[in-house]
Write a protein that holds these residues in place. Structure first.
Motif, mmCIF file in Angstrom:
data_model
loop_
_atom_site.group_PDB
_atom_site.id
_atom_site.type_symbol
_atom_site.label_atom_id
_atom_site.label_comp_id
_atom_site.label_asym_id
_atom_site.label_seq_id
_atom_site.Cartn_x
_atom_site.Cartn_y
_atom_site.Cartn_z
ATOM 1 N N UNK A 1 0.827 -1.208 0.000
ATOM 2 C CA UNK A 1 0.000 0.000 0.000
ATOM 3 C C UNK A 1 0.860 1.257 0.000
ATOM 4 N N UNK A 2 1.944 1.266 0.776
ATOM 5 C CA UNK A 2 2.795 2.453 0.838
ATOM 6 C C UNK A 2 3.573 2.662 -0.457
ATOM 7 N N UNK A 3 3.883 1.605 -1.174
ATOM 8 C CA UNK A 3 4.485 1.764 -2.498
ATOM 9 C C UNK A 3 3.506 2.486 -3.414
ATOM 10 N N UNK A 4 2.233 2.051 -3.374
ATOM 11 C CA UNK A 4 1.208 2.673 -4.219
ATOM 12 C C UNK A 4 0.957 4.132 -3.818
ATOM 13 N N UNK A 5 0.957 4.398 -2.516
ATOM 14 C CA UNK A 5 0.742 5.778 -2.059
ATOM 15 C C UNK A 5 1.880 6.678 -2.527
ATOM 16 N N UNK A 6 3.105 6.181 -2.461
ATOM 17 C CA UNK A 6 4.245 6.959 -2.949
ATOM 18 C C UNK A 6 4.110 7.282 -4.424
ATOM 19 N N UNK A 7 3.643 6.317 -5.221
ATOM 20 C CA UNK A 7 3.436 6.541 -6.654
ATOM 21 C C UNK A 7 2.352 7.589 -6.877
ATOM 22 N N UNK A 8 1.247 7.500 -6.109
ATOM 23 C CA UNK A 8 0.162 8.466 -6.252
ATOM 24 C C UNK A 8 0.621 9.876 -5.870
ATOM 25 N N UNK A 9 1.386 9.987 -4.793
ATOM 26 C CA UNK A 9 1.882 11.300 -4.378
ATOM 27 C C UNK A 9 2.776 11.915 -5.449
#
Length: 435
Positions: free
Chosen positions: A300-308
């Motif tokens: 999830x944090x990998x995906x959040x980093x990509x979204x940010x």
């Protein structure tokens, strides 16, 4: 183009709500779509491949390391019996007094909540705590809610969460820590109110009891030597029970960095419970177990980093700034009223869930200069107090409700008024301090 991006975001929320895609996959696809809509090139500077995917994926690396260490410590607390001992001591102290037992389980839940969030924290406190509360007459929904409200008390001091907000919002850890300390009294007051009101208002309901532990020497051959209480129950030594507090004392009291503080907690739990010859095996076993626990939040944090990374692209900021600015209140009183009414939007993986699309919205608010980063911190952490307790899709809520024999929706209805008040308190502090 800003309207199109907002429509794409709405489609992403719909995919998450209907469970057509997992949150991590939906956020990644959303990030790529936003990048293309913002006019980002395929490669090069401010591009889809190099900026959004390559640089965004490891952007929250420090948070991911903190999550792994927190999960490692949680596995140690479980395997060494530290968490179980804490709960048993509280249950023994409370006796047959439902409110006292519930307050004790609340305290233990808060302590383990500072180490790790989500289902592991609920399990550490709830495996023994929930049936113990029900055995003395605490209603099932109240028992599940007590564990969740306790975890919420610990959330302001959860070190991996400090690291997440520090990295995601580009704020120093002391700034994050300072606001979390201000949020803590609201979480504590709401949790105490929940236990005191709900245990008395609902009365006692005896549903099941814990399996009693045989007395020493009562089983086996007649001449068998009585075993010690620690051998019977698997109690950890008293001094080992301080392990969950070690990282917090170091990070909060001595302002030590987050990762060394968590490592110190791991070492303390190991040294105080494990013989020297067994330390290496236990370290490796619990570390690997910690990776299993940490895997879902890491993805999830990998995906959040990509979204940010996507929402901070110049094209995305330029497209979204006028729209977001037009609906974002600047008056402190209106700010509190509007965002308090928006609290339900962080439930069911809604658009204000900071571990979903809410992270992207927070990035837009900061990148466009609509609110100071510290004000966005106040808003995000206030909503997180609600999500961590009342969201029927969060793993800790689902586990606690199912283990108690009730539905997550029942827990949401009972706990939502209390955590809504916590969010209101956090938003008031945010408006009074930072706007």
């Amino acid at each position: 183009m800003g309207v199109v991006i907002l429509l794409v975001m709405a489609a992403g929320v719909a995919l998450m709500l209907t469970r057509k895609l997992s949150t991590a996959f939906a956020l990644t696809l959303l990030a790529v779509a936003i990048a293309f809509l913002a006019g980002a090139p395929f490669t090069g500077k401010n591009s889809v491949l190099d900026t959004v995917l390559q640089e965004g994926a490891p952007a929250l690396a420090a948070t991911m390391i903190a999550i792994i260490l927190g999960s490692w410590l949680a596995k140690l607390l479980d395997e060494t019996g530290i968490a179980g001992t804490l709960v048993r001591k509280i249950v023994e102290f409370g006796g047959d007094r439902p409110t006292v037992v519930a307050l004790g389980v609340l305290a233990v839940s808060a302590l383990v909540g500072t180490v790790t969030g989500s289902a592991p924290a609920a399990m550490l406190a709830g495996i023994i705590g929930i049936p113990a509360m029900i055995a003395v007459g605490v209603p099932k929904v109240t028992a599940a809610g007590t564990v969740l409200m306790g975890i919420a008390v610990g959330i302001p001091f959860e070190l991996p969460l400090w690291q997440f907000f520090s990295t995601a919002l580009e704020l120093p850890v002391p700034t994050v820590r300072g606001f979390m300390v201000k949020l803590f009294p609201f979480a504590l007051a709401a949790a105490l109110a929940f236990v005191l009101v709900e245990t008395r208002r609902r009365g006692t309901e005896h549903a099941w009891s814990l399996k009693s532990v045989d007395s020493p020497g009562s089983s086996g051959s007649p001449g068998a030597k009585p075993r010690s209480r620690r051998a019977e129950l698997g109690d950890a030594p008293w001094y080992a029970l301080l392990a969950p507090a070690v990282p917090l004392v170091l990070a909060l009291g001595f302002e030590l960095a987050i990762i060394p503080s968590l490592l110190a907690g791991v070492l303390y739990a190991l040294v105080t419970t494990t013989r020297p010859g067994e330390m290496n095996k236990r370290l490796l076993r619990t570390l690997y177990g910690g990776f299993e626990v940490a895997a879902p939040p890491l993805v999830l944090f990998i995906a959040i980093g990509i979204l940010l990374a996507a929402v901070k692209l110049p094209g995305a900021v330029e497209a979204l700034e006028p729209l977001v600015k037009s609906v974002s209140p600047q008056n402190p009183v209106v700010f509190v009223l509007v965002f308090t009414l928006f609290v339900p939007l962080c439930l069911y993986r809604g658009p204000l869930n900071v571990f979903g699309l809410g992270a992207g919205i927070a990035g837009v608010l900061i990148a466009a200069g609509i609110y100071p980063a510290v004000a966005v911190l106040g808003m995000a952490t206030s909503y997180n107090q609600v999500f961590g307790v009342a969201d029927p899709t969060s793993t800790q809520t689902v586990w606690s409700a199912q283990y108690a024999g009730v539905s997550p929706q029942q827990v949401m209805v009972r706990t939502l008024p209390y955590v809504w008040a916590v969010a209101l308190g956090g938003l008031c502090v945010t408006a009074a301090t930072y706007l």
